[in-house]
Write a protein that holds these residues in place. Structure first.
Motif, mmCIF file in Angstrom:
data_model
loop_
_atom_site.group_PDB
_atom_site.id
_atom_site.type_symbol
_atom_site.label_atom_id
_atom_site.label_comp_id
_atom_site.label_asym_id
_atom_site.label_seq_id
_atom_site.Cartn_x
_atom_site.Cartn_y
_atom_site.Cartn_z
ATOM 1 N N LEU A 1 0.809 -1.199 0.000
ATOM 2 C CA LEU A 1 0.000 0.000 0.000
ATOM 3 C C LEU A 1 0.852 1.262 0.000
ATOM 4 O O LEU A 1 0.447 2.274 0.506
ATOM 5 N N LEU A 2 2.055 1.175 -0.500
ATOM 6 C CA LEU A 2 2.911 2.337 -0.508
ATOM 7 C C LEU A 2 3.943 2.225 -1.602
ATOM 8 O O LEU A 2 4.176 1.182 -2.150
ATOM 9 N N LYS A 3 4.564 3.340 -1.891
ATOM 10 C CA LYS A 3 5.710 3.371 -2.799
ATOM 11 C C LYS A 3 6.947 3.373 -1.923
ATOM 12 O O LYS A 3 6.970 4.009 -0.884
ATOM 13 N N THR A 4 7.999 2.692 -2.341
ATOM 14 C CA THR A 4 9.228 2.718 -1.559
ATOM 15 C C THR A 4 10.414 2.974 -2.457
ATOM 16 O O THR A 4 10.342 2.810 -3.667
ATOM 17 N N ASP A 5 11.525 3.352 -1.827
ATOM 18 C CA ASP A 5 12.759 3.570 -2.571
ATOM 19 C C ASP A 5 13.732 2.422 -2.374
ATOM 20 O O ASP A 5 14.905 2.545 -2.648
ATOM 21 N N GLY A 6 13.257 1.311 -1.855
ATOM 22 C CA GLY A 6 14.123 0.164 -1.647
ATOM 23 C C GLY A 6 14.280 -0.214 -0.191
ATOM 24 O O GLY A 6 14.961 -1.165 0.146
ATOM 25 N N ASN A 58 -14.605 1.402 15.445
ATOM 26 C CA ASN A 58 -15.642 0.421 15.108
ATOM 27 C C ASN A 58 -15.853 0.289 13.599
ATOM 28 O O ASN A 58 -16.957 0.006 13.140
ATOM 29 N N LEU A 59 -14.788 0.481 12.820
ATOM 30 C CA LEU A 59 -14.869 0.302 11.369
ATOM 31 C C LEU A 59 -14.713 -1.174 11.035
ATOM 32 O O LEU A 59 -13.746 -1.806 11.455
ATOM 33 N N THR A 60 -15.634 -1.715 10.274
ATOM 34 C CA THR A 60 -15.603 -3.130 9.919
ATOM 35 C C THR A 60 -14.700 -3.363 8.709
ATOM 36 O O THR A 60 -14.346 -2.426 7.984
ATOM 37 N N ALA A 61 -14.376 -4.623 8.467
ATOM 38 C CA ALA A 61 -13.570 -4.992 7.299
ATOM 39 C C ALA A 61 -14.269 -4.546 6.016
ATOM 40 O O ALA A 61 -13.629 -4.033 5.096
ATOM 41 N N GLY A 62 -15.573 -4.725 5.950
ATOM 42 C CA GLY A 62 -16.333 -4.301 4.775
ATOM 43 C C GLY A 62 -16.276 -2.802 4.553
ATOM 44 O O GLY A 62 -16.174 -2.339 3.416
ATOM 45 N N GLN A 63 -16.326 -2.037 5.631
ATOM 46 C CA GLN A 63 -16.236 -0.584 5.501
ATOM 47 C C GLN A 63 -14.860 -0.156 4.993
ATOM 48 O O GLN A 63 -14.753 0.773 4.205
ATOM 49 N N LEU A 64 -13.812 -0.848 5.443
ATOM 50 C CA LEU A 64 -12.460 -0.514 4.985
ATOM 51 C C LEU A 64 -12.260 -0.887 3.520
ATOM 52 O O LEU A 64 -11.517 -0.221 2.803
ATOM 53 N N LEU A 65 -12.925 -1.942 3.072
ATOM 54 C CA LEU A 65 -12.830 -2.359 1.665
ATOM 55 C C LEU A 65 -13.554 -1.404 0.722
ATOM 56 O O LEU A 65 -13.253 -1.352 -0.468
ATOM 57 N N HIS A 66 -14.526 -0.660 1.249
ATOM 58 C CA HIS A 66 -15.340 0.249 0.435
ATOM 59 C C HIS A 66 -15.289 1.651 1.040
ATOM 60 O O HIS A 66 -16.285 2.141 1.584
ATOM 61 N N GLN A 89 -0.595 -2.995 -8.522
ATOM 62 C CA GLN A 89 -1.986 -2.600 -8.311
ATOM 63 C C GLN A 89 -2.241 -1.275 -9.008
ATOM 64 O O GLN A 89 -1.336 -0.474 -9.207
ATOM 65 N N SER A 90 -3.504 -1.032 -9.340
ATOM 66 C CA SER A 90 -3.839 0.212 -10.004
ATOM 67 C C SER A 90 -4.010 1.361 -9.021
ATOM 68 O O SER A 90 -4.191 2.498 -9.425
ATOM 69 N N GLY A 91 -3.928 1.085 -7.722
ATOM 70 C CA GLY A 91 -4.102 2.121 -6.708
ATOM 71 C C GLY A 91 -5.494 2.096 -6.147
ATOM 72 O O GLY A 91 -6.328 1.268 -6.491
ATOM 73 N N GLY A 92 -5.755 3.024 -5.262
ATOM 74 C CA GLY A 92 -7.060 3.079 -4.634
ATOM 75 C C GLY A 92 -7.077 4.131 -3.549
ATOM 76 O O GLY A 92 -6.270 5.056 -3.536
ATOM 77 N N LEU A 93 -8.019 3.966 -2.612
ATOM 78 C CA LEU A 93 -8.201 4.909 -1.516
ATOM 79 C C LEU A 93 -8.215 4.166 -0.191
ATOM 80 O O LEU A 93 -8.731 3.049 -0.103
ATOM 81 N N LEU A 94 -7.673 4.805 0.832
ATOM 82 C CA LEU A 94 -7.702 4.275 2.191
ATOM 83 C C LEU A 94 -8.467 5.248 3.075
ATOM 84 O O LEU A 94 -8.326 6.469 2.928
ATOM 85 N N LEU A 95 -9.284 4.717 3.981
ATOM 86 C CA LEU A 95 -9.893 5.561 4.996
ATOM 87 C C LEU A 95 -8.808 5.997 5.966
ATOM 88 O O LEU A 95 -7.926 5.211 6.319
ATOM 89 N N ALA A 96 -8.875 7.236 6.401
ATOM 90 C CA ALA A 96 -7.857 7.759 7.308
ATOM 91 C C ALA A 96 -8.477 8.787 8.243
ATOM 92 O O ALA A 96 -9.574 9.296 8.000
ATOM 93 N N PHE A 115 -6.175 3.308 7.475
ATOM 94 C CA PHE A 115 -6.555 1.943 7.835
ATOM 95 C C PHE A 115 -6.551 1.047 6.604
ATOM 96 O O PHE A 115 -7.377 1.191 5.714
ATOM 97 N N SER A 116 -5.600 0.126 6.563
ATOM 98 C CA SER A 116 -5.531 -0.823 5.466
ATOM 99 C C SER A 116 -6.688 -1.819 5.585
ATOM 100 O O SER A 116 -7.013 -2.251 6.686
ATOM 101 N N PRO A 117 -7.305 -2.212 4.468
ATOM 102 C CA PRO A 117 -8.326 -3.253 4.531
ATOM 103 C C PRO A 117 -7.715 -4.646 4.685
ATOM 104 O O PRO A 117 -8.414 -5.608 4.981
ATOM 105 N N ASN A 118 -6.388 -4.735 4.513
ATOM 106 C CA ASN A 118 -5.674 -6.008 4.618
ATOM 107 C C ASN A 118 -4.652 -5.925 5.743
ATOM 108 O O ASN A 118 -4.081 -4.864 5.986
ATOM 109 N N PRO A 119 -4.386 -7.054 6.412
ATOM 110 C CA PRO A 119 -3.379 -7.034 7.475
ATOM 111 C C PRO A 119 -2.021 -6.573 6.957
ATOM 112 O O PRO A 119 -1.646 -6.857 5.825
ATOM 113 N N ILE A 120 -1.295 -5.858 7.800
ATOM 114 C CA ILE A 120 0.056 -5.394 7.489
ATOM 115 C C ILE A 120 1.030 -6.351 8.179
ATOM 116 O O ILE A 120 0.887 -6.629 9.358
ATOM 117 N N GLY A 121 2.026 -6.827 7.458
ATOM 118 C CA GLY A 121 3.002 -7.747 8.049
ATOM 119 C C GLY A 121 2.367 -9.076 8.393
ATOM 120 O O GLY A 121 1.298 -9.431 7.892
#
Length: 134
Positions: A1-6, A58-66, A89-96, A115-121
């Motif tokens: 979910l990010l761009k990195t320089d290495g 109290n944001l649900t997984a479904g809310q984070l996906l949409h 990925q083509s990109g998208g939006l994250l709730l914040a 808030f990522s809709p997917n687990p980090i790490g």
């Protein structure tokens, strides 16, 4: 979910986020190559696993996906959208949201948290990605 320089400047740091009497404690991977920023303020964004959004807001997984639909339906002051792009990925939006009470490695300050809709790490070593803010 990010761009990195290495991945220069990596390490694990403790983070505590407090909101409305609730507390989320987690570990973040510090990656100075994380270029995700808020397009309005230019500030670096902390990206966290979905359980943090549930615990604090109290944001649900479904809310984070949409996130767009969630912005329209959830009445939560301060909620915003952060655009992102990722390799393959083509990109998208994250709730914040901006939290006034975030502690990075012992230092308290305000921070935008997405808030990522997917687990980090793997959920054991780290559950968030921190960039230039640390």
């Amino acid at each position: 979910l990010l761009k990195t320089d290495g991945g220069a400047g990596q390490g694990i740091i403790p983070i505590t986020i407090c909101y409305g009497g609730k507390v989320a404690q987690l570990q973040a991977l510090r990656d100075n190559g994380n270029l995700l920023t808020d397009p309005v303020t230019g500030e670096s964004v902390l990206i966290v696993s979905p359980w943090v959004g549930w615990k604090l807001l109290n944001l649900t997984a479904g809310q984070l996906l949409h996130p767009v639909e969630t912005m329209e339906s959830v009445k939560l002051t301060g909620l915003r959208l952060i655009p992102y792009s990722a390799v393959g990925q083509s990109g998208g939006l994250l709730l914040a949201m901006r939290f006034d009470d975030v502690i990075f490695d012992g230092q308290r300050r305000p921070q935008i948290v997405a808030f990522s809709p997917n687990p980090i790490g793997d959920g054991k070593r780290f559950e968030a990605l921190a960039g230039g803010m640390v």
